[in-house]
Scaffold this motif. Sequence first.
Motif, PDB file in Angstrom:
ATOM      1  N   GLN A 148      47.321  41.306  48.611  1.00 58.81           N
ATOM      2  CA  GLN A 148      48.734  40.876  48.591  1.00 58.81           C
ATOM      3  C   GLN A 148      49.290  41.945  47.631  1.00 58.81           C
ATOM      4  N   THR A 149      49.968  42.825  47.365  1.00 56.06           N
ATOM      5  CA  THR A 149      50.738  43.883  46.567  1.00 56.06           C
ATOM      6  C   THR A 149      51.244  43.835  45.521  1.00 56.06           C
ATOM      7  N   ILE A 150      50.672  43.794  43.839  1.00 58.78           N
ATOM      8  CA  ILE A 150      51.162  43.827  43.159  1.00 58.78           C
ATOM      9  C   ILE A 150      51.366  45.033  42.346  1.00 58.78           C
ATOM     10  N   THR A 151      52.029  44.935  41.220  1.00 55.59           N
ATOM     11  CA  THR A 151      52.393  46.205  40.921  1.00 55.59           C
ATOM     12  C   THR A 151      51.974  45.652  39.105  1.00 55.59           C
ATOM     13  N   VAL A 152      50.253  46.388  38.954  1.00 52.99           N
ATOM     14  CA  VAL A 152      49.991  45.697  37.775  1.00 52.99           C
ATOM     15  C   VAL A 152      50.902  46.555  36.235  1.00 52.99           C
ATOM     16  N   PRO A 153      51.519  45.586  35.582  1.00 54.71           N
ATOM     17  CA  PRO A 153      52.014  46.079  34.220  1.00 54.71           C
ATOM     18  C   PRO A 153      51.988  47.441  33.350  1.00 54.71           C
ATOM     19  N   ALA A 154      52.620  48.244  32.586  1.00 56.81           N
ATOM     20  CA  ALA A 154      52.259  49.554  33.047  1.00 56.81           C
ATOM     21  C   ALA A 154      51.811  49.661  31.184  1.00 56.81           C
ATOM     22  N   THR A 155      52.039  48.597  30.517  1.00 55.90           N
ATOM     23  CA  THR A 155      51.206  47.797  28.976  1.00 55.90           C
ATOM     24  C   THR A 155      50.449  47.265  29.179  1.00 55.90           C
ATOM     25  N   GLY A 156      49.729  47.665  27.755  1.00 56.63           N
ATOM     26  CA  GLY A 156      48.660  46.434  27.964  1.00 56.63           C
ATOM     27  C   GLY A 156      47.577  45.956  28.716  1.00 56.63           C
ATOM     28  N   THR A 157      46.695  44.751  28.005  1.00 51.30           N
ATOM     29  CA  THR A 157      45.627  44.462  28.944  1.00 51.30           C
ATOM     30  C   THR A 157      45.774  43.814  29.750  1.00 51.30           C
ATOM     31  N   THR A 158      45.326  44.204  31.171  1.00 57.57           N
ATOM     32  CA  THR A 158      45.570  43.259  32.500  1.00 57.57           C
ATOM     33  C   THR A 158      44.260  42.543  33.290  1.00 57.57           C
ATOM     34  N   THR A 159      44.818  41.715  33.555  1.00 59.92           N
ATOM     35  CA  THR A 159      42.929  40.958  33.271  1.00 59.92           C
ATOM     36  C   THR A 159      43.889  39.883  35.295  1.00 59.92           C
ATOM     37  N   LEU A 160      42.453  40.698  35.833  1.00 61.04           N
ATOM     38  CA  LEU A 160      42.603  39.220  37.396  1.00 61.04           C
ATOM     39  C   LEU A 160      41.939  38.346  37.376  1.00 61.04           C
ATOM     40  N   SER A 161      42.499  37.322  37.882  1.00 58.74           N
ATOM     41  CA  SER A 161      41.192  35.433  37.896  1.00 58.74           C
ATOM     42  C   SER A 161      41.240  35.485  38.861  1.00 58.74           C
ATOM     43  N   PHE A 162      40.129  35.098  39.377  1.00 57.18           N
ATOM     44  CA  PHE A 162      40.592  33.891  40.631  1.00 57.18           C
ATOM     45  C   PHE A 162      39.042  32.839  41.039  1.00 57.18           C
ATOM     46  N   TRP A 163      39.509  32.638  41.160  1.00 54.93           N
ATOM     47  CA  TRP A 163      38.233  31.023  42.207  1.00 54.93           C
ATOM     48  C   TRP A 163      37.692  31.140  43.597  1.00 54.93           C
ATOM     49  N   TYR A 164      36.273  31.355  43.530  1.00 52.74           N
ATOM     50  CA  TYR A 164      36.549  31.313  45.588  1.00 52.74           C
ATOM     51  C   TYR A 164      34.796  30.249  45.721  1.00 52.74           C
ATOM     52  N   GLN A 165      35.394  29.743  46.765  1.00 55.75           N
ATOM     53  CA  GLN A 165      33.733  29.174  47.038  1.00 55.75           C
ATOM     54  C   GLN A 165      32.963  29.448  47.904  1.00 55.75           C
ATOM     55  N   PRO A 166      31.692  30.050  47.809  1.00 56.37           N
ATOM     56  CA  PRO A 166      31.355  30.659  48.744  1.00 56.37           C
ATOM     57  C   PRO A 166      30.276  30.403  49.984  1.00 56.37           C
ATOM     58  N   HIS A 167      30.293  30.107  50.823  1.00 58.51           N
ATOM     59  CA  HIS A 167      29.418  29.544  52.171  1.00 58.51           C
ATOM     60  C   HIS A 167      28.695  30.781  53.207  1.00 58.51           C
ATOM     61  N   SER A 168      27.304  30.447  53.701  1.00 57.03           N
ATOM     62  CA  SER A 168      26.897  31.203  54.247  1.00 57.03           C
ATOM     63  C   SER A 168      26.132  30.469  54.978  1.00 57.03           C
ATOM     64  N   GLN A 169      25.359  30.986  55.889  1.00 61.93           N
ATOM     65  CA  GLN A 169      24.276  30.675  57.070  1.00 61.93           C
ATOM     66  C   GLN A 169      22.993  31.586  57.195  1.00 61.93           C
ATOM     67  N   GLU A 170      24.115  33.037  56.235  1.00 64.43           N
ATOM     68  CA  GLU A 170      23.004  34.090  56.269  1.00 64.43           C
ATOM     69  C   GLU A 170      21.955  33.977  55.555  1.00 64.43           C
ATOM     70  N   ASP A 171      21.520  35.049  55.475  1.00 69.30           N
ATOM     71  CA  ASP A 171      20.269  35.676  54.094  1.00 69.30           C
ATOM     72  C   ASP A 171      21.383  35.911  52.803  1.00 69.30           C
ATOM     73  N   PRO A 172      21.149  35.461  51.654  1.00 66.59           N
ATOM     74  CA  PRO A 172      21.601  35.982  50.444  1.00 66.59           C
ATOM     75  C   PRO A 172      21.423  37.848  49.932  1.00 66.59           C
ATOM     76  N   CYS A 173      22.355  37.930  49.742  1.00 61.68           N
ATOM     77  CA  CYS A 173      22.975  39.613  49.276  1.00 61.68           C
ATOM     78  C   CYS A 173      23.873  39.946  48.256  1.00 61.68           C
ATOM     79  N   THR A 174      23.467  40.571  47.651  1.00 58.42           N
ATOM     80  CA  THR A 174      24.841  41.245  45.987  1.00 58.42           C
ATOM     81  C   THR A 174      24.746  43.051  47.077  1.00 58.42           C
TER      82      THR A 174
END
Length: 252
Positions: A148-174
């Motif tokens: 999604q395309t957004i415009t970050v406010p020009a003033t202040g401190t802007t924080t993105l927050s989201f929740w994810y639920q991960p699943h995988s049959q692959e080896d874990p990695c980072t």
Amino acid sequence: TGVTATAGNASATVSWTAPANGGSAITSYAVTPHAGTTALAPVTVTGNPPATTANVTGLTNGTAYTFTVTATNAIGTSPASAASAAVTPTGTTTSAITNGGFESGLTAWTTGGVKAPVASTVAHTGTGSALLGLASGAEPLGDSSLSQTITVPATGTTTLSFWYQPHSQEDPCTGNACPYDWMEAQARTTTGTTLGSLFKLCNNNGTWTQLTADLTAYKGQTIILWFNVHLDGSSPADDTWMYLDDVTLTNG
């Protein structure tokens, strides 16, 4: 036409739809804030073509504003548009993300990749979420992306927050240690260039996990929030998928 406004901290992000130009390319727009019946100094938007969104700063928190837009080309300047709905800037706002809770399916989001994300009912809150990747079946080679395309406010401190639920049959990695399957989020330019990685990993935790990221470095910019699950096409399949929900942008 279609002028809309989203309040920020002493600011507002105004968007509109370009009008017919009468055969002459539009060279600029003027966005005028109105506090009640008082018109304030307009903000001029130029470019080739000029953008159809603008950040209006210097507003007073707690005051309601509407916005009108005019277009200018070689023929002249248009009449003012109909005014936007009123918005009231405040010191802290949560906005800018449309349908961040996926209660309207994937409306306002752009899907991509070899396995397009789909709407899901595995929700963190409410009844909807987005499913990226593949939970079962033959595994393709490529991405499953949502943006999604957004415009970050020009003033202040802007924080993105989201929740994810991960699943995988692959080896874990980072991070860059993920060679096969992974899930990730990035901030990108509107042309697709990566501005910053918000996370990249692969695991099978299966629990809702919150991630926050400071987007203040991109203040005043229009960026793409890009979420993705990469699949490596393994046979037999070792599928990877994640659910995404409650994407919010807080400015304070």
